[in-house]
Write a protein that holds these residues in place. Structure first.
Motif, PDB file in Angstrom:
ATOM      1  N   GLU A 290       0.862  -1.182   0.000  1.00 42.91           N
ATOM      2  CA  GLU A 290       0.000   0.000   0.000  1.00 42.91           C
ATOM      3  C   GLU A 290       0.894   1.226   0.000  1.00 42.91           C
ATOM      4  OE1 GLU A 290      -3.740  -1.805   2.609  1.00 42.91           O
ATOM      5  OE2 GLU A 290      -2.490  -0.243   3.446  1.00 42.91           O
TER       6      GLU A 290
ATOM      7  N   ARG B 236      -5.779  17.595  20.142  1.00 46.16           N
ATOM      8  CA  ARG B 236      -6.735  16.569  20.505  1.00 46.16           C
ATOM      9  C   ARG B 236      -7.630  16.186  19.331  1.00 46.16           C
ATOM     10  NH1 ARG B 236      -9.166  16.094  26.102  1.00 46.16           N
ATOM     11  NH2 ARG B 236     -10.786  14.568  25.737  1.00 46.16           N
TER      12      ARG B 236
ATOM     13  N   LYS C 108      -7.223   9.178  13.846  1.00 47.01           N
ATOM     14  CA  LYS C 108      -7.688   7.851  14.254  1.00 47.01           C
ATOM     15  C   LYS C 108      -8.868   7.400  13.393  1.00 47.01           C
ATOM     16  CE  LYS C 108      -8.991   5.603  18.433  1.00 47.01           C
ATOM     17  NZ  LYS C 108      -9.536   5.901  19.750  1.00 47.01           N
TER      18      LYS C 108
ATOM     19  N   GLN D 255      -7.416   6.569   9.935  1.00 51.78           N
ATOM     20  CA  GLN D 255      -6.631   5.334   9.928  1.00 51.78           C
ATOM     21  C   GLN D 255      -7.496   4.090  10.079  1.00 51.78           C
ATOM     22  OE1 GLN D 255      -3.871   6.658  12.848  1.00 51.78           O
ATOM     23  NE2 GLN D 255      -2.173   6.732  11.410  1.00 51.78           N
ATOM     24  N   SER D 256      -8.651   4.243  10.752  1.00 50.34           N
ATOM     25  CA  SER D 256      -9.505   3.051  10.874  1.00 50.34           C
ATOM     26  C   SER D 256     -10.628   3.079   9.829  1.00 50.34           C
ATOM     27  CB  SER D 256     -10.059   2.939  12.287  1.00 50.34           C
ATOM     28  OG  SER D 256     -10.865   4.054  12.573  1.00 50.34           O
ATOM     29  N   LYS D 257     -10.508   3.985   8.863  1.00 56.52           N
ATOM     30  CA  LYS D 257     -11.506   4.135   7.795  1.00 56.52           C
ATOM     31  C   LYS D 257     -12.917   4.197   8.366  1.00 56.52           C
ATOM     32  CE  LYS D 257      -8.713   1.951   4.177  1.00 56.52           C
ATOM     33  NZ  LYS D 257      -7.971   3.170   3.832  1.00 56.52           N
ATOM     34  N   ASN D 258     -13.048   4.886   9.465  1.00 54.80           N
ATOM     35  CA  ASN D 258     -14.327   4.951  10.168  1.00 54.80           C
ATOM     36  C   ASN D 258     -15.162   6.121   9.654  1.00 54.80           C
ATOM     37  OD1 ASN D 258     -16.417   5.126  11.958  1.00 54.80           O
ATOM     38  ND2 ASN D 258     -15.162   4.802  13.772  1.00 54.80           N
TER      39      ASN D 258
ATOM     40  N   VAL E 289     -18.313   6.255   9.359  1.00 52.58           N
ATOM     41  CA  VAL E 289     -19.530   6.413  10.145  1.00 52.58           C
ATOM     42  C   VAL E 289     -19.390   7.562  11.147  1.00 52.58           C
ATOM     43  CG1 VAL E 289     -21.147   5.243  11.677  1.00 52.58           C
ATOM     44  CG2 VAL E 289     -19.886   3.929   9.971  1.00 52.58           C
ATOM     45  N   GLU E 290     -18.258   7.618  11.808  1.00 57.26           N
ATOM     46  CA  GLU E 290     -18.098   8.660  12.811  1.00 57.26           C
ATOM     47  C   GLU E 290     -17.306   9.856  12.318  1.00 57.26           C
ATOM     48  OE1 GLU E 290     -17.238   6.678  16.831  1.00 57.26           O
ATOM     49  OE2 GLU E 290     -17.835   5.125  15.421  1.00 57.26           O
TER      50      GLU E 290
ATOM     51  N   MET F  39     -11.573   6.199   1.764  1.00 56.47           N
ATOM     52  CA  MET F  39     -11.921   5.291   0.675  1.00 56.47           C
ATOM     53  C   MET F  39     -11.117   5.556  -0.599  1.00 56.47           C
ATOM     54  SD  MET F  39     -13.700   2.878   1.511  1.00 56.47           S
ATOM     55  CE  MET F  39     -13.550   2.640   3.263  1.00 56.47           C
TER      56      MET F  39
ATOM     57  N   TYR G 282      -8.717   4.304  -1.989  1.00 53.97           N
ATOM     58  CA  TYR G 282      -7.980   3.060  -1.830  1.00 53.97           C
ATOM     59  C   TYR G 282      -8.176   2.190  -3.062  1.00 53.97           C
ATOM     60  CZ  TYR G 282      -6.340  -1.251   0.332  1.00 53.97           C
ATOM     61  OH  TYR G 282      -5.637  -2.381   0.620  1.00 53.97           O
TER      62      TYR G 282
ATOM     63  N   ASP H 277      -3.207   3.977  -1.269  1.00 54.78           N
ATOM     64  CA  ASP H 277      -4.063   4.214  -0.108  1.00 54.78           C
ATOM     65  C   ASP H 277      -3.756   5.601   0.433  1.00 54.78           C
ATOM     66  OD1 ASP H 277      -5.654   4.157   2.102  1.00 54.78           O
ATOM     67  OD2 ASP H 277      -4.514   2.651   3.188  1.00 54.78           O
TER      68      ASP H 277
ATOM     69  N   GLY I 132      -2.018 -11.182   9.567  1.00 46.24           N
ATOM     70  CA  GLY I 132      -2.992 -10.117   9.784  1.00 46.24           C
ATOM     71  C   GLY I 132      -2.432  -8.723   9.989  1.00 46.24           C
ATOM     72  N   ARG I 133      -1.137  -8.586   9.983  1.00 46.89           N
ATOM     73  CA  ARG I 133      -0.550  -7.269  10.222  1.00 46.89           C
ATOM     74  C   ARG I 133       0.452  -6.940   9.132  1.00 46.89           C
ATOM     75  NH1 ARG I 133       0.183  -6.948  16.656  1.00 46.89           N
ATOM     76  NH2 ARG I 133      -2.017  -7.233  17.093  1.00 46.89           N
TER      77      ARG I 133
END
Lengths: 411, 208
Positions: A154, A173, A180, A183-186, A188-189, A212, A214, A259, A282-283
């Motif tokens: 990537e 902050r 965050k 990085q977590s492709k979140n 939704v929030e 996205m 990606y 990405d 997985g990592r």
């Protein structure tokens, strides 16, 4: 005599580890890298001054006789750059270094060892798509050598996200939170969060789309151009596409993914960043990027790009798909008590010729059970040489060597 | 093509999560709510379902033992796994709340003791509020703690509030809304992009 009894598992694991390191050494060298070594002990202050992702809590600390706090080398890139900065205020010419050495970090996760072996390269050179592509190609090449399939690299750029958020004032902050979510492709929030920040609508739209961005580099950069028209981001996308075009020449089209949600995870990365994945694990198995300004921290202009992988992770990743056969001994020499003198002579002669030899007394209680290609038996009456269940008689060293040569030729 | 592994938590959300998959056209013939089977294949034999303990699910996905997981936001916040959190499934909706006796104040002399399954969430919430606390980590029957004087209050998920009511407790403060999320292992997102995207796409379509 040929036994397949498995030895201690630890030794087997270590042999695998050694073979892996050997492969890595070889590959790094073929790209012209020279091995360097850094001190095991580093100043704690070195790591508190420099912006990096190494958690201070994770470092193993110790105190020297003057009360100075030292740490056991938690990373290699920073010390190498610091060493160089003491020699050069400016890069005199390109430098290619590689290292394979242990790093020490105490992570909260219980399954992780404090000590692990890192293998990596540092290529001190000015930014150019050719050079970035070469380093990414080397990363890929190394993973291929190690027998991995379905390798994905990537590729992103630390400057892309930076250019977008430079337009707004964010508290530390909020910045951490924003990173965050990305990085977590979140998504939704992410969007509701951005709405609380009172920033420009077009920027909200752009930032929401970052996670996205990606996939195929050409499609991704097209999508990216639709959400931001800054000159800086335009340049970055053009640069990354150039890197991708060169990687295609290396035959790596299938291995590269863009990405843009990959943001600066090491703190000191400034431009191209990348990480490598393999199937079954997985990592990320490998991380790298360009750090053109790390040298600035030590008052030197030392642009560079590099990557590192943790050998233990690679070992874990290979566990499932390949178990390389162990390398047998060349010769197992058995002797009668009276022939000890001959046994030592023969064994030494063979070792001089780079054969691996293990000797044992006939009828001794504990035998060495490592498999061997050839076997030799020395008794008072005769000297026998065995290969694939056939036996050959011999008299002198000369005859023995002739036998071994003939067998090799006949194989 | 290799198998795609989806992890579902055993317990209250499993059934709803399985029906989300079914609506997306992914059926597991062996699955029913009382099944004891922990691993099963879908009809096309390309997707594998595993049932794991709720609190362990993030670990399974983070380490790549499962490619995808469906899990409550509460568990994600508590475990902070390094994964992608790609979608809100709009099921398993509930709240994380502080509960205690009616008219109870959260201001006490000394630290407020809180019994909870969620020490991480609890600590960060009260730190932001500037209230000093002491958490007691429990794994179940949290409501019992204030009744027998183990803690002042509790922090737990509240769906209907029935359990609280039956034990004479009420919600003192709502901390956050939670729902089930779709999480994906970061490495698998790169090595199985198409499979994962097509699954997410199917689910999205099913919702429309």
């Amino acid at each position: 005599m040929y036994t397949t009894t498995s030895n201690d598992k630890k030794i087997k694991d270590y042999q695998k580890y050694e073979r892996m390191i050997k492969t890595i050494h070889k590959r790094f060298k073929t790209y012209g890298y020279e091995r360097v070594k850094t001190s095991t002990f580093e100043q704690y202050d070195l790591y508190t001054e420099v912006k990096s992702a190494i958690n201070r809590k994770e470092m193993v600390k110790t105190i020297d006789e003057n009360g100075e706090v030292l740490v056991l080398r938690p990373d290699v890139t920073i010390p190498i750059t610091k060493q160089l900065s003491e020699l050069y205020a400016e890069l005199p010419h390109e430098l290619r270094y590689y290292y394979v050495q242990d790093v020490f970090r105490q992570s909260d996760e219980k399954d992780e060892e404090v000590e692990s072996t890192q293998a990596g390269v540092e290529y001190y050179c000015e930014s150019s798509p050719e050079k970035d592509a070469e380093v990414i190609a080397l990363a890929c090449h190394t993973l291929k050598d190690l027998g991995f399939q379905n390798i994905k690299i990537e590729m992103g750029h630390a400057g892309f996200f930076q250019a977008l958020i430079e337009q707004i004032n964010l508290s530390d902050r909020d910045l951490i939170k924003l990173k965050k979510y990305i990085q977590s492709k979140n998504i939704v929030e992410l969007e509701p969060f951005l709405r609380t920040l009172e920033i420009d609508e077009s920027l909200v739209a752009a930032l929401t789309k970052i996670p996205m961005l990606y996939g195929n580099p050409i499609q991704v950069s097209e999508k990216a151009r639709q959400i931001t028209q800054l000159q800086k981001t335009d340049e970055i996308l053009a640069y990354l596409l150039e890197v991708y075009d060169i990687l295609k020449l290396y035959g790596l089209e299938q291995n590269i993914v863009m990405d843009l949600g990959l943001i600066n995870h090491m703190g000191y990365y400034s431009d191209t960043i990348f990480q490598g994945f393999v199937e079954q694990y997985g990592r990320p198995v490998l991380m790298g990027g360009r750090y053109n300004h790390l040298g600035d921290e030590f008052g030197a202009k030392l642009p560079a790009i590099g990557f590192a992988c943790t050998v233990e992770s690679l070992l874990k990743a290979t566990k499932k798909n390949c178990t390389a056969p162990r390398v047998p001994l060349d010769v197992h020499l058995q002797y009668d008590t009276e022939c000890l003198r001959d046994a030592i002579l023969f064994a030494n002669e063979l070792r001089e010729r780079n054969y691996t030899v293990v000797t044992s007394q006939q009828n001794q209680r504990l035998n060495d059970t490592q498999p061997s290609i050839y076997q030799i038996q020395l008794t008072n009456q005769e000297r026998n040489f065995f290969y694939k269940e056939k036996s050959y008689n011999f008299d002198s060293m000369k005859e023995l060597l002739k036998l071994m040569r003939e067998i090799k030729g006949g194989m | 093509m290799s198998l795609l592994t989806i992890a579902l938590p055993t317990g209250r959300t499993a059934k709803q999560a399985a029906s989300v998959l079914e609506k997306a056209g992914i059926r597991f013939p062996d699955y029913h709510s009382k099944t004891r089977k922990l691993v099963m294949l879908d009809e096309t034999k390309t997707i594998q379902l595993i049932l794991v303990k709720t609190a362990d699910l993030p670990t399974y996905v983070e380490k790549g033992a499962a490619d995808i997981g469906m899990i409550g936001k509460d568990v994600i916040l508590e475990n902070q796994p390094d994964v992608y959190e790609l979608a809100d499934l709009h099921i398993g909706k509930c709240k994380v709340a502080v509960a205690g006796f009616p008219n109870q104040s959260l201001k006490v002399d000394g630290p407020l003791t809180i019994a909870t399954k969620y020490p991480v969430i609890t600590e960060s919430y009260f730190e932001e509020k500037g209230i000093s606390i002491e958490t007691i980590k429990l794994n179940g029957s949290i409501e019992l703690a204030p009744l027998i004087g183990l803690s002042d209050v509790i922090v737990d998920i509240v769906e209907t509030g029935t359990t609280l009511k039956e034990n004479g407790l009420i919600v003192l403060a709502e901390m956050m809304d939670v729902s089930t999320r779709l999480i994906v292992n970061k490495a698998r997102f790169s090595t199985k992009t198409e499979q994962i995207e097509s699954m997410i796409e199917k689910r999205k379509k099913a919702l429309e």
